[in-house]
Design a protein around this motif. Sequence first.
Motif, mmCIF file in Angstrom:
data_model
loop_
_atom_site.group_PDB
_atom_site.id
_atom_site.type_symbol
_atom_site.label_atom_id
_atom_site.label_comp_id
_atom_site.label_asym_id
_atom_site.label_seq_id
_atom_site.Cartn_x
_atom_site.Cartn_y
_atom_site.Cartn_z
ATOM 1 N N SER A 41 3.152 -4.311 2.543
ATOM 2 C CA SER A 41 2.373 -3.191 3.252
ATOM 3 C C SER A 41 3.075 -3.320 4.541
ATOM 4 O O SER A 41 3.743 -4.005 5.349
ATOM 5 C CB SER A 41 0.893 -3.546 3.131
ATOM 6 N N GLY A 43 1.074 -3.203 7.310
ATOM 7 C CA GLY A 43 0.372 -4.202 8.190
ATOM 8 C C GLY A 43 0.910 -5.530 7.867
ATOM 9 O O GLY A 43 0.794 -6.231 8.735
ATOM 10 N N ASN A 52 -0.898 -10.051 0.057
ATOM 11 C CA ASN A 52 -2.062 -9.813 1.225
ATOM 12 C C ASN A 52 -1.670 -8.402 1.749
ATOM 13 O O ASN A 52 -0.557 -8.457 2.568
ATOM 14 C CB ASN A 52 -2.067 -10.941 2.190
ATOM 15 N N SER A 54 -2.140 -5.133 3.948
ATOM 16 C CA SER A 54 -2.881 -4.583 5.409
ATOM 17 C C SER A 54 -2.191 -3.233 5.842
ATOM 18 O O SER A 54 -1.087 -3.129 5.442
ATOM 19 C CB SER A 54 -3.451 -5.519 6.235
ATOM 20 N N VAL A 142 -6.547 -7.020 -0.555
ATOM 21 C CA VAL A 142 -6.491 -5.696 0.646
ATOM 22 C C VAL A 142 -7.427 -6.068 1.588
ATOM 23 O O VAL A 142 -8.668 -6.419 1.620
ATOM 24 C CB VAL A 142 -6.749 -4.298 -0.086
ATOM 25 N N GLN A 143 -6.785 -6.344 2.890
ATOM 26 C CA GLN A 143 -7.513 -6.613 4.102
ATOM 27 C C GLN A 143 -7.964 -5.379 4.898
ATOM 28 O O GLN A 143 -7.212 -4.316 5.086
ATOM 29 C CB GLN A 143 -6.752 -7.691 4.671
#
Length: 143
Positions: A41, A43, A52, A54, A142-143
């Motif tokens: 991602s 992020g 993970n 973001s 998803v953070q």
Amino acid sequence: MKKLYGLSFTLILVFALFLIPSASAAPVPHLTSIQIVGITSDGANNVWSNSNLSGTQGVIAVKCIGTILGSPPRPTITQNGVFIPTTQYQPNEYITQGNNVIGTIYYRAFNLSDVSTGSLTASAQDYHAPNKTYTTSINIKVQ
């Protein structure tokens, strides 16, 4: 004299056409496997293999060995049976064996607002009848 030149030219042209090598394509290979080879991602600074996620955009890399059905051909991404809209993130990579293309890695971008923590599934159908569907999944956070 003109007839001799015309006949010579015709013979040379016909002879040259027989010397040109013909091109033929290899048969389209059956789909035999599908695998998620990376996810990232924005992020996570687009570092691959990071489940993970973001930021605002996720990217999934899906490797398909064989030819998939679709127009244009691409794997389908879902979560809990819900279709996740995707766009092409970067050009596909073709997997070759000798001079033949035997598969493709598809890079598909999606909005992180369209997914949640859980399992993300990629699926594709074989180009050849009976169009068997292959699936694979990855757990994401998803953070």
